[in-house]
Design an enzyme around this catalytic site. Structure first.
Site, mmCIF file in Angstrom:
data_model
loop_
_atom_site.group_PDB
_atom_site.id
_atom_site.type_symbol
_atom_site.label_atom_id
_atom_site.label_comp_id
_atom_site.label_asym_id
_atom_site.label_seq_id
_atom_site.Cartn_x
_atom_site.Cartn_y
_atom_site.Cartn_z
ATOM 1 N N CYS A 21 0.798 -1.232 0.000
ATOM 2 C CA CYS A 21 0.000 0.000 0.000
ATOM 3 C C CYS A 21 0.826 1.276 0.000
ATOM 4 O O CYS A 21 0.253 2.371 -0.011
ATOM 5 C CB CYS A 21 -0.955 -0.008 1.180
ATOM 6 S SG CYS A 21 -2.162 -1.356 1.090
ATOM 7 N N HIS B 29 -2.519 8.522 6.024
ATOM 8 C CA HIS B 29 -2.871 7.226 5.445
ATOM 9 C C HIS B 29 -4.323 6.913 5.814
ATOM 10 O O HIS B 29 -5.110 6.528 4.950
ATOM 11 C CB HIS B 29 -1.928 6.140 5.955
ATOM 12 C CG HIS B 29 -2.167 4.802 5.341
ATOM 13 N ND1 HIS B 29 -1.926 4.550 4.016
ATOM 14 C CD2 HIS B 29 -2.652 3.645 5.866
ATOM 15 C CE1 HIS B 29 -2.233 3.286 3.740
ATOM 16 N NE2 HIS B 29 -2.683 2.724 4.846
ATOM 17 N N GLU C 113 -0.331 5.890 13.222
ATOM 18 C CA GLU C 113 0.173 7.089 12.564
ATOM 19 C C GLU C 113 -0.067 8.338 13.396
ATOM 20 O O GLU C 113 0.697 9.310 13.303
ATOM 21 C CB GLU C 113 -0.374 7.243 11.153
ATOM 22 C CG GLU C 113 -1.822 7.522 10.986
ATOM 23 C CD GLU C 113 -2.154 7.799 9.516
ATOM 24 O OE1 GLU C 113 -1.350 8.432 8.809
ATOM 25 O OE2 GLU C 113 -3.242 7.368 9.076
ATOM 26 N N LYS D 9 -9.410 8.644 2.175
ATOM 27 C CA LYS D 9 -9.980 7.291 2.088
ATOM 28 C C LYS D 9 -11.400 7.265 2.619
ATOM 29 O O LYS D 9 -12.181 6.369 2.296
ATOM 30 C CB LYS D 9 -9.109 6.291 2.845
ATOM 31 C CG LYS D 9 -7.747 6.016 2.218
ATOM 32 C CD LYS D 9 -6.993 4.963 2.994
ATOM 33 C CE LYS D 9 -5.609 4.689 2.405
ATOM 34 N NZ LYS D 9 -4.665 5.809 2.616
ATOM 35 N N HIS E 102 -9.909 2.718 -0.149
ATOM 36 C CA HIS E 102 -8.485 2.371 -0.126
ATOM 37 C C HIS E 102 -8.151 1.541 -1.364
ATOM 38 O O HIS E 102 -8.465 0.355 -1.443
ATOM 39 C CB HIS E 102 -8.187 1.589 1.143
ATOM 40 C CG HIS E 102 -6.727 1.330 1.396
ATOM 41 N ND1 HIS E 102 -5.734 1.624 0.476
ATOM 42 C CD2 HIS E 102 -6.096 0.807 2.492
ATOM 43 C CE1 HIS E 102 -4.564 1.284 0.981
ATOM 44 N NE2 HIS E 102 -4.749 0.795 2.204
ATOM 45 N N PHE F 197 1.188 -3.267 4.240
ATOM 46 C CA PHE F 197 1.499 -4.610 4.722
ATOM 47 C C PHE F 197 2.947 -4.945 4.373
ATOM 48 O O PHE F 197 3.447 -4.596 3.306
ATOM 49 C CB PHE F 197 0.569 -5.637 4.084
ATOM 50 C CG PHE F 197 -0.835 -5.617 4.629
ATOM 51 C CD1 PHE F 197 -1.191 -4.822 5.703
ATOM 52 C CD2 PHE F 197 -1.814 -6.426 4.065
ATOM 53 C CE1 PHE F 197 -2.478 -4.809 6.205
ATOM 54 C CE2 PHE F 197 -3.113 -6.429 4.558
ATOM 55 C CZ PHE F 197 -3.446 -5.615 5.627
#
Length: 422
Positions: free
Chosen positions: A169, A309, A320, A341, A346, A405
């Site tokens: 990602c 994010h 975050e 998002k 996403h 990931f």
């Protein structure tokens, strides 16, 4: 050699719109584009919502042969590349093709076509031994991820460095970071760069179902993506793409190009910890942020907006938030933060580039897009997440971050060149 790198062209395809303007209209109005999945029957799946893009290959100017040859993600990339080049005003045919490069990112590449072809070869899974007589002549194009940047290279006539970056990602940030490095070191003068992913397929949906990463808010698809909200329960899968034209600053200035912004700093780190897990202290993301700020010679107090994010998982949102505090100190509390998002979902490897586009447009319009569906913040997420409604705000410098990931953590600093135009 350490040349300045600027963005002079943008092309976007994302849920809720058919181009860059409609994309920004959606974000600035705080509307959401997440809906119940329509590409297949989602009833058997745990998560049944997604951000689907309005994309018709014929209306986008692709030929029947291009549509058949290219996976949907490659189609998105090619269309966005054409749009970005046109937006930049560059006459690529007049340039030395060996000085033009391509750097694209994707997490799952041609997953759409690979799943479709497997179903054909296996008679919808009924045959353990697949029948090669039904094999598509374009199977190689679907199997090899590097075909996507090759398609874009053919489209724009690039004969310089061409690469695919697949870091989960963070791919959409890392592909652009790679392109910046190539221009800075003198390996290319122009880079066409960005990312594309079209992962709304049964196999990808099932994979995220298995690890319970996606939302189960199936009865409320428009409000299912709710980063930083105390009631969030996972992210909303989406598709999308964003592609940019990057140039060396002085060259863009000489030709009078419109400059959306300068890519002033970039860094990426890996936590070497867990495939999907994140440490609570946000140390690796904080380190990427600090390094990007140092490279851009930017003080934390100069950041006007943080494009988070903000996936909508408790683990990521808290991670975050801790990273912002760790890297920016008290400035983190005074800096507007938001997650797009919440509106477009996403799109895995593509989202980093889609978020770069949103950040550049925030500078262009001096508006911070909101975090839709944020009504009651998680007590552990105590920053200024700009809830529900966009905010007029002078934006000269943006920090945009990504988390993926595998433990990937990336950060990029974008800023307005003096005067706004090169």
């Amino acid at each position: 050699m350490n040349r300045r790198v600027v963005v002079t062209g943008i092309g976007v395809r994302a849920p809720g719109g058919k181009g860059t303007k409609e994309f920004w209209d959606l974000l600035s109005s705080g509307r959401t584009a997440t809906r119940r999945i329509s590409f297949f029957d989602p009833a058997p799946y745990r998560s049944q919502v997604a951000g689907e893009a309005e994309f018709d290959p014929v209306l986008e100017g692709l030929s029947a042969r291009e549509e058949r040859r290219m996976d949907r993600a490659a189609q998105f990339a090619v269309v966005c590349a054409r749009e970005a080049v046109a937006d930049s005003g560059l006459d690529v045919g007049a340039l030395d093709p060996t000085r033009i490069g391509v750097s694209l990112g994707s997490a799952v590449a041609a997953a759409t076509s690979l799943e479709r072809e497997y179903l054909v070869l296996s008679d919808s899974g009924r045959r353990w031994l697949v029948d090669q007589e039904w094999l598509s002549p374009h199977m190689y194009d679907y199997l090899v991820p590097s075909v996507m940047p090759a398609e874009v290279a053919w489209t724009v006539g690039a004969e310089g460095p061409v690469a695919m970056v697949s870091n989960g990602c963070t791919s959409g940030l890392d592909s652009v970071g790679h392109a910046v490095q190539l221009i800075r070191e003198g390996s290319a003068d122009v880079m066409v760069t960005g990312a594309s992913d079209t992962p709304i397929t049964p196999i990808v949906v099932a994979c995220f179902d298995a690890i319970k990463a996606t939302t189960t808010r199936n009865d409320e698809p428009e409000t299912a993506s709710r980063p930083f909200d105390d009631s969030r329960n996972g992210f909303v899968l989406a598709e999308g793409a964003a592609v940019f034209v990057l140039e060396e600053y002085e060259s863009a200035r000489r030709r009078g190009a419109h400059v959306y912004g300068e890519i002033a700093g970039y860094a990426t780190r890996c936590n070497a910890y867990h495939m999907t897990g994140l440490k609570k202290d946000g140390r690796e993301m904080a380190e990427a942020i600090r390094t990007a700020l140092d490279e851009s010679r930017t003080d934390a107090s100069s950041i006007d907006y943080i494009n988070a994010h903000g996936s909508g998982t408790k683990q990521n949102d808290r991670h975050e938030t801790a990273a912002f505090k760790r890297s920016l100190g008290d400035t983190a509390y005074a800096t507007p933060v938001s997650s797009i998002k919440s509106m477009v979902g996403h799109s895995l490897g593509a989202i980093g580039s889609v978020e770069i586009a949103a950040s550049l447009l925030a500078m262009e319009h001096n508006v911070v897009p909101p975090t839709a569906n944020l009504h009651q913040a998680d007590p552990e997420c105590d920053l200024d997440y700009v809830p529900v409604t966009a905010r007029e705000h002078r934006v000269d410098t943006v920090l945009t971050v990504g988390s993926g990931f595998g433990g990937f953590q990336s950060a990029m600093v974008l800023r307005r060149p003096t005067g706004g135009r090169a």
